[in-house]
Motif scaffolding. Sequence first.
Motif, mmCIF file in Angstrom:
data_model
loop_
_atom_site.group_PDB
_atom_site.id
_atom_site.type_symbol
_atom_site.label_atom_id
_atom_site.label_comp_id
_atom_site.label_asym_id
_atom_site.label_seq_id
_atom_site.Cartn_x
_atom_site.Cartn_y
_atom_site.Cartn_z
ATOM 1 N N ASP A 40 0.868 -1.178 0.000
ATOM 2 C CA ASP A 40 0.000 0.000 0.000
ATOM 3 C C ASP A 40 0.908 1.232 0.000
ATOM 4 O O ASP A 40 1.330 1.725 1.034
ATOM 5 C CB ASP A 40 -0.898 -0.019 1.242
ATOM 6 C CG ASP A 40 -1.864 1.148 1.275
ATOM 7 O OD1 ASP A 40 -1.687 2.098 0.484
ATOM 8 O OD2 ASP A 40 -2.788 1.133 2.106
ATOM 9 N N GLN A 42 0.555 4.307 -0.584
ATOM 10 C CA GLN A 42 0.110 5.561 0.041
ATOM 11 C C GLN A 42 0.549 5.632 1.500
ATOM 12 O O GLN A 42 0.772 6.709 2.037
ATOM 13 C CB GLN A 42 -1.427 5.673 -0.005
ATOM 14 C CG GLN A 42 -2.018 5.624 -1.409
ATOM 15 C CD GLN A 42 -1.492 6.752 -2.283
ATOM 16 O OE1 GLN A 42 -1.478 7.903 -1.876
ATOM 17 N NE2 GLN A 42 -1.031 6.406 -3.476
ATOM 18 N N ARG A 43 0.645 4.478 2.127
ATOM 19 C CA ARG A 43 0.932 4.463 3.566
ATOM 20 C C ARG A 43 2.331 3.932 3.901
ATOM 21 O O ARG A 43 2.678 3.791 5.069
ATOM 22 C CB ARG A 43 -0.141 3.631 4.293
ATOM 23 C CG ARG A 43 -1.549 4.252 4.113
ATOM 24 C CD ARG A 43 -2.573 3.497 4.920
ATOM 25 N NE ARG A 43 -2.457 2.068 4.631
ATOM 26 C CZ ARG A 43 -2.691 1.098 5.514
ATOM 27 N NH1 ARG A 43 -3.065 1.360 6.688
ATOM 28 N NH2 ARG A 43 -2.549 -0.159 5.186
ATOM 29 N N GLN A 45 6.060 3.941 4.761
ATOM 30 C CA GLN A 45 6.906 4.941 5.434
ATOM 31 C C GLN A 45 8.349 4.464 5.480
ATOM 32 O O GLN A 45 8.602 3.273 5.646
ATOM 33 C CB GLN A 45 6.482 5.108 6.902
ATOM 34 C CG GLN A 45 5.180 5.810 7.165
ATOM 35 C CD GLN A 45 4.923 5.840 8.676
ATOM 36 O OE1 GLN A 45 5.071 4.839 9.361
ATOM 37 N NE2 GLN A 45 4.567 7.000 9.186
ATOM 38 N N PRO A 85 2.961 -1.447 4.755
ATOM 39 C CA PRO A 85 1.628 -2.035 4.834
ATOM 40 C C PRO A 85 1.260 -2.701 3.512
ATOM 41 O O PRO A 85 1.607 -2.207 2.441
ATOM 42 C CB PRO A 85 0.709 -0.823 5.086
ATOM 43 C CG PRO A 85 1.490 0.360 4.617
ATOM 44 C CD PRO A 85 2.923 -0.015 4.415
ATOM 45 N N PRO A 116 1.723 -1.481 12.979
ATOM 46 C CA PRO A 116 1.704 -0.310 12.099
ATOM 47 C C PRO A 116 2.351 0.908 12.752
ATOM 48 O O PRO A 116 2.361 1.039 13.975
ATOM 49 C CB PRO A 116 0.209 -0.075 11.865
ATOM 50 C CG PRO A 116 -0.438 -1.408 12.118
ATOM 51 C CD PRO A 116 0.379 -2.040 13.204
ATOM 52 N N HIS A 117 2.902 1.779 11.939
ATOM 53 C CA HIS A 117 3.483 3.061 12.370
ATOM 54 C C HIS A 117 4.553 2.890 13.439
ATOM 55 O O HIS A 117 4.583 3.631 14.417
ATOM 56 C CB HIS A 117 2.392 4.007 12.894
ATOM 57 C CG HIS A 117 1.211 4.112 11.981
ATOM 58 N ND1 HIS A 117 1.308 4.612 10.693
ATOM 59 C CD2 HIS A 117 -0.078 3.750 12.147
ATOM 60 C CE1 HIS A 117 0.109 4.561 10.128
ATOM 61 N NE2 HIS A 117 -0.742 4.037 10.973
ATOM 62 N N HIS A 155 1.196 -6.014 7.791
ATOM 63 C CA HIS A 155 2.111 -4.880 7.937
ATOM 64 C C HIS A 155 3.476 -5.414 8.353
ATOM 65 O O HIS A 155 3.597 -6.130 9.336
ATOM 66 C CB HIS A 155 1.582 -3.901 8.990
ATOM 67 C CG HIS A 155 2.401 -2.644 9.096
ATOM 68 N ND1 HIS A 155 3.613 -2.604 9.745
ATOM 69 C CD2 HIS A 155 2.187 -1.398 8.626
ATOM 70 C CE1 HIS A 155 4.109 -1.373 9.673
ATOM 71 N NE2 HIS A 155 3.268 -0.626 8.992
#
Length: 215
Positions: A40, A42-43, A45, A85, A116-117, A155
């Motif tokens: 994904d 867009q997400r 990082q 992700p 995540p994150h 993720h």
Amino acid sequence: GGGADMAHGPGRCCCCCGEAAAAAGGAERGAAWGLYLRIDRQRLQCLNERREGSGALVFRAWEDRGDRAQFVESDDDEELLFNVPFTGNVKLKGIIVMGEDDGTHPAEMRLFRNIPHMSFDDTAREPEQTFSLNRDPTGELEYPTKIARFSNVYHLSIHFPKNFGAETTKIFYIGLKGEWTEAHRHEVTICNYEASANPADHKLEQITPQTHFIS
């Protein structure tokens, strides 16, 4: 009997066709490393990347791993952290990490599942798997994962804590091998805003509309 199994059916025998087989093998191998298509973007990082957005560039087709114009370099120190992700659930089977044949090549890789994150603070926790890396300037070395630990990954966090002695870390390509399945999301989620028995929540009851049930 085993006789029929030995027959050189189509695609069975690769020993006799030389370059064609090598080409086919390359295509097959390339297809195996297709999980980058399931990221994904867009997400996605990359933490501590020197140039914003450069971390995303290292996830690409296996055939394009030699494109040395696309790379990520760390900024403040040698650490890099990727939060990757997926668009579904992944069974991760292997990873390739390709860098320069010098001190900027990452020396260790730690994998975390389904957090995540993640931040650098979070990397203090125990990873699912840790690898000592060899310098791999051509992107040929495959690090197999413990598949049981990575069979249901939505993720993936990849932490590179150190390199072979340079001030910054440089990565040209990260290959992800495995299987992808679509996530079974329930598109219609019925939310019941039920006031709990707690008297403090009693006020909620009056303002909750009674028409929120999805028929």
